[in-house]
Scaffold this active site. Structure first.
Site, PDB file in Angstrom:
ATOM      1  N   CYS A 152      72.014  54.085  57.588  1.00  0.00           N
ATOM      2  CA  CYS A 152      71.567  54.413  56.108  1.00  0.00           C
ATOM      3  C   CYS A 152      71.461  53.240  55.648  1.00  0.00           C
ATOM      4  CB  CYS A 152      72.789  55.255  55.456  1.00  0.00           C
ATOM      5  SG  CYS A 152      72.158  55.169  53.697  1.00  0.00           S
TER       6      CYS A 152
ATOM      7  N   CYS B  78      72.983  52.675  52.370  1.00  0.00           N
ATOM      8  CA  CYS B  78      74.416  52.283  52.215  1.00  0.00           C
ATOM      9  C   CYS B  78      74.540  50.890  52.561  1.00  0.00           C
ATOM     10  CB  CYS B  78      75.009  53.163  53.526  1.00  0.00           C
ATOM     11  SG  CYS B  78      74.813  54.963  53.542  1.00  0.00           S
TER      12      CYS B  78
END
Length: 202
Positions: free
Chosen positions: A120, A123
């Protein structure tokens, strides 16, 4: 052949001296007074100070000023001891997760659990900003991170996690609040901060 006859008044070995004007004493004094030694400056500019010594003096002055309060008492430098960021502590199993929330419950503390994934991008971008936020609350509040791909799906489902990143506040072994991190990083950080402050002021 005819021999050239030179005049005895001409001397080819030495050049004819040129006329020299008399020296002006006032001119000499003016020149000598305007000469400046390369390592010094005129009095109006003060003594020469090397940049390294200036930096050292400035650092000493700043340290002295920061160590003294308004009332004249010396203070302990807390800024030097406070971290700039605190790394999120990884949780790699369900048993470790249970131990973290149980220890927090025993100490009557809250913990922040950040659920993320290595693939991600949001993230990855958000993580260092959360680590700076963790430094603001260290050591009274601890931040942990869980990679959803490295723990059993049972734990992910138990926490009610759906990607993208989710920041959860746990207390008394229960999830108390959460922030879904699908928007801009600074907004997520602000919402997490608000979530924490609401918990402490409740």
């Amino acid at each position: 052949m005819y021999a050239m006859r030179l005049s005895p008044s001409i001397d080819l070995r030495t050049p004819k001296p040129t006329s020299v004007l008399p020296r002006d004493p006032s001119r000499d004094s003016l020149q000598s007074s305007s000469i400046v030694h390369p390592r010094t400056l005129p009095v109006a500019f003060g003594p020469v100070v090397r940049s390294s010594s200036l930096d050292c003096a400035a650092r000493r002055r700043i340290s002295a000023l920061s160590a003294v309060s308004q009332d004249g008492h010396t203070l302990k430098e807390e800024l030097d001891d406070s971290p700039v960021l605190v790394e999120l502590q990884p949780i790699g199993s369900e048993s470790q997760f249970d131990r973290v929330v149980a220890d927090a419950q025993q100490l009557d503390e809250s913990v922040i659990v950040v659920w993320m994934a290595s693939w991600c991008r949001k993230c990855i971008y958000l993580k260092p900003k959360l680590e700076k936020l963790a430094a603001d609350y260290y050591p009274r509040l601890r931040f942990y991170c869980v990679d959803v791909n490295k723990v059993p799906h049972k734990l992910v489902a138990r926490a009610g996690v759906t990607m993208p990143t989710i920041q959860q506040l746990w207390k008394d072994s229960k999830k108390q609040a959460e922030v879904i991190g699908g928007h801009k990083a600074y907004l997520v950080v602000n919402e997490v901060r608000e979530m924490i402050e609401n918990e402490y002021t409740a």
